[in-house]
Design an enzyme around this catalytic site. Structure first.
Site, PDB file in Angstrom:
ATOM      1  N   SER A 148      58.471-119.053  51.158  1.00 30.27           N
ATOM      2  CA  SER A 148      59.858-119.193  51.596  1.00 30.27           C
ATOM      3  C   SER A 148      59.987-120.328  52.588  1.00 30.27           C
ATOM      4  O   SER A 148      59.122-120.495  53.455  1.00 30.27           O
ATOM      5  CB  SER A 148      60.304-117.880  52.252  1.00 30.27           C
ATOM      6  N   GLU A 175      82.437 -98.846  56.012  1.00 28.65           N
ATOM      7  CA  GLU A 175      81.105 -99.079  56.586  1.00 28.65           C
ATOM      8  C   GLU A 175      80.341 -97.762  56.672  1.00 28.65           C
ATOM      9  O   GLU A 175      80.857 -96.764  57.173  1.00 28.65           O
ATOM     10  CB  GLU A 175      81.253 -99.714  57.973  1.00 28.65           C
ATOM     11  N   HIS A 176      79.124 -97.789  56.148  1.00 29.43           N
ATOM     12  CA  HIS A 176      78.223 -96.622  56.087  1.00 29.43           C
ATOM     13  C   HIS A 176      78.764 -95.532  55.161  1.00 29.43           C
ATOM     14  O   HIS A 176      78.293 -94.402  55.200  1.00 29.43           O
ATOM     15  CB  HIS A 176      77.925 -96.063  57.489  1.00 29.43           C
ATOM     16  N   GLY A 190      69.611-110.883  59.767  1.00 28.32           N
ATOM     17  CA  GLY A 190      69.948-110.008  60.889  1.00 28.32           C
ATOM     18  C   GLY A 190      71.382-110.182  61.353  1.00 28.32           C
ATOM     19  O   GLY A 190      71.720-109.876  62.489  1.00 28.32           O
ATOM     20  N   LEU A 219      75.021-109.767  57.008  1.00 28.28           N
ATOM     21  CA  LEU A 219      75.567-110.391  55.802  1.00 28.28           C
ATOM     22  C   LEU A 219      74.654-110.170  54.598  1.00 28.28           C
ATOM     23  O   LEU A 219      74.796-110.820  53.570  1.00 28.28           O
ATOM     24  CB  LEU A 219      75.792-111.894  56.031  1.00 28.28           C
ATOM     25  N   SER A 220      73.698-109.258  54.792  1.00 29.47           N
ATOM     26  CA  SER A 220      72.897-108.787  53.672  1.00 29.47           C
ATOM     27  C   SER A 220      71.971-109.829  53.058  1.00 29.47           C
ATOM     28  O   SER A 220      71.934-110.033  51.849  1.00 29.47           O
ATOM     29  CB  SER A 220      73.839-108.232  52.608  1.00 29.47           C
ATOM     30  N   ASP A 228      75.154-103.434  49.027  1.00 27.38           N
ATOM     31  CA  ASP A 228      74.747-104.841  49.147  1.00 27.38           C
ATOM     32  C   ASP A 228      74.188-105.379  47.829  1.00 27.38           C
ATOM     33  O   ASP A 228      74.519-106.482  47.394  1.00 27.38           O
ATOM     34  CB  ASP A 228      73.693-104.995  50.256  1.00 27.38           C
TER      35      ASP A 228
HETATM   36  C1  GLA Z   1      73.545-101.963  55.357  1.00 28.92           C
HETATM   37  C2  GLA Z   1      73.083-101.203  54.116  1.00 28.92           C
HETATM   38  C3  GLA Z   1      74.271-100.868  53.219  1.00 28.92           C
HETATM   39  C4  GLA Z   1      75.390-100.189  54.004  1.00 28.92           C
HETATM   40  C5  GLA Z   1      75.716-100.986  55.263  1.00 28.92           C
HETATM   41  C6  GLA Z   1      76.708-100.270  56.144  1.00 28.92           C
HETATM   42  O1  GLA Z   1      74.016-103.222  54.983  1.00 28.92           O
HETATM   43  O2  GLA Z   1      72.150-101.962  53.376  1.00 28.92           O
HETATM   44  O3  GLA Z   1      73.833-100.053  52.145  1.00 28.92           O
HETATM   45  O4  GLA Z   1      75.078 -98.855  54.286  1.00 28.92           O
HETATM   46  O5  GLA Z   1      74.568-101.240  56.031  1.00 28.92           O
HETATM   47  O6  GLA Z   1      77.954-100.161  55.525  1.00 28.92           O
END
Ligand code: GLA
Length: 368
Positions: free
Chosen positions: A52, A18-19, A107, A110-111, A155
């Site tokens: 949408s 993560e990050h 939010g 889950l992208s 993502d």
């Molecule tokens: C968000 C960002 C990703 C990543 C994550 C954390 O989803 O879009 O690029 O940095 O946070 O892992």
């Protein structure tokens, strides 16, 4: 020729790492069967029209002027940003009506934004050939340069390259990836805290800056360290930097190590080790990177006490969203009811809980 077409791009759950993406390290996401779908129809007035089912307000612009688009602070910026990036690369944008429908909760970590960007890219390309890696990269640029969220590549990459039988381990520097098949006797369960990461965007920016400061400090003594991907715990001990910056860097360095260890444990089907690495990752996000919140901490602490749960951690950008849990299949039902009841009792929120099954990356689909 002019019949409607539908394009799909998935959300994702990140298992670990993560990050680390914007620090050019490693991540291990799976694409989900939750996805964004865009139905296209020819438009007769020369314009692109975007609407949408989930969001208010439509947007239209002359297709031929896509290269000159500017952000307006509206959800449609995700689509407009992708259109501008494609046009800048010489793609001819045809006049189309884009109708968007998504089942990726917003939010929730889950992208949903990458699912929207990548499905928009396929819809706007409308069958024109384009290199898949370039699609991921230009969607990331749309989000960072147009929408203004300085995200990494994870993502968009997994939305394009997701695999329906496996997680993918991405090297965010070389942009190469491998599939990682997960043990069969394991369920991956996401629990949505329903806390929306409103704090997320500004805190995300701050974390990106803190990581850059860490690299600056380390590279004064160790010029070979060009990103936190290159740093080790020994570098952090030796280099001088503010305490908070050191803790941020320690999360990234240790999290990169955990991705490698987790992949090794998955290959050996060592569920206990995988679970322990999940808890360690969460602790690191909670105390060093400081991107969790009470609700997700509670979900992870509670999961730790439920029989059959090997490990739990928050997934995604932080400050809310989902936790991801590794659970023995025969304990999945009791896990769901126990965690749901405890969360409800503590926060009076009924958390959506769902099984994460790997799905394929973005494509055109026949029926949606
Ligand atoms: C968000 C960002 C990703 C990543 C994550 C954390 O989803 O879009 O690029 O940095 O946070 O892992």
């Amino acid at each position: 020729m002019n019949s409607p077409r539908t394009f799909r791009a998935p959300g994702r759950v990140n298992l670990i790492g993560e990050h680390t993406d914007y620090n050019l390290g490693f991540v291990l996401p799976i694409a989900l069967d939750l996805a964004t779908y865009i139905r296209t129809q020819a438009s007769e007035d020369g314009q692109i029209h975007v609407s949408s089912e989930q969001r208010e307000g439509e947007r239209a612009w002359p297709a031929a002027e896509s290269a000159a688009l500017q952000p307006i602070g509206h959800w449609s910026d995700y689509v407009a940003g992708v259109a501008r990036e494609l046009a800048a690369r010489g793609v001819k944008i045809e006049p189309l009506r884009l109708q968007i429908r998504s089942d990726v909760p917003e939010g929730s970590g889950l992208s949903s934004s990458a699912a929207l960007e990548v499905s928009a890219a396929l819809a706007l390309l409308h069958g024109q050939n384009f290199e898949r890696l370039e699609i991921a990269k230009l969607c990331q640029r749309a989000e960072s340069d147009f929408v203004g969220m300085p995200c990494g590549i994870m993502d968009q990459f997994v939305a394009v390259f997701g695999h329906d039988q496996a997680a993918i381990r991405i090297d965010c520097r070389s942009l190469e990836y491998q599939t990682v098949v997960l043990p069969r006797n394991l369920e991956i369960i996401a629990v949505n805290s329903m806390v929306k990461h409103e704090l997320g965007a500004s805190a995300y920016r701050t974390r990106v800056q803190e990581c850059a400061i860490a690299v600056d400090c380390i590279s004064r003594q160790f010029p070979d360290v060009k990103s936190l991907r290159d740093a080790t715990l020994a570098h952090l001990e030796k280099a001088k930097m503010p305490r908070v910056v050191m803790r941020r860097a320690r999360h990234i360095v240790s999290e990169n190590m955990r991705v490698g260890l987790f992949v090794g444990a998955a290959e050996r089907s060592d569920l206990d080790r995988m679970g322990k690495l999940f808890f360690e990752s969460h602790r690191s996000m909670r105390h060093d990177y400081e991107i969790t919140c009470d609700e997700v901490d509670f979900l992870v602490d509670t999961a730790a006490g439920i029989p059959g749960c090997y490990g739990a951690r928050m997934t995604g950008g932080g400050f809310g969203g989902c936790t991801v849990n590794l659970v023995a299949p025969d304990a999945a039902e009791s896990f769901r009811s126990a965690i749901g009841a405890r969360y409800q009792e503590r926060f009076q929120i009924d958390p959506p809980i769902f099984r994460c099954v790997p799905a394929a990356g973005a494509s055109e689909v026949t029926v949606a």
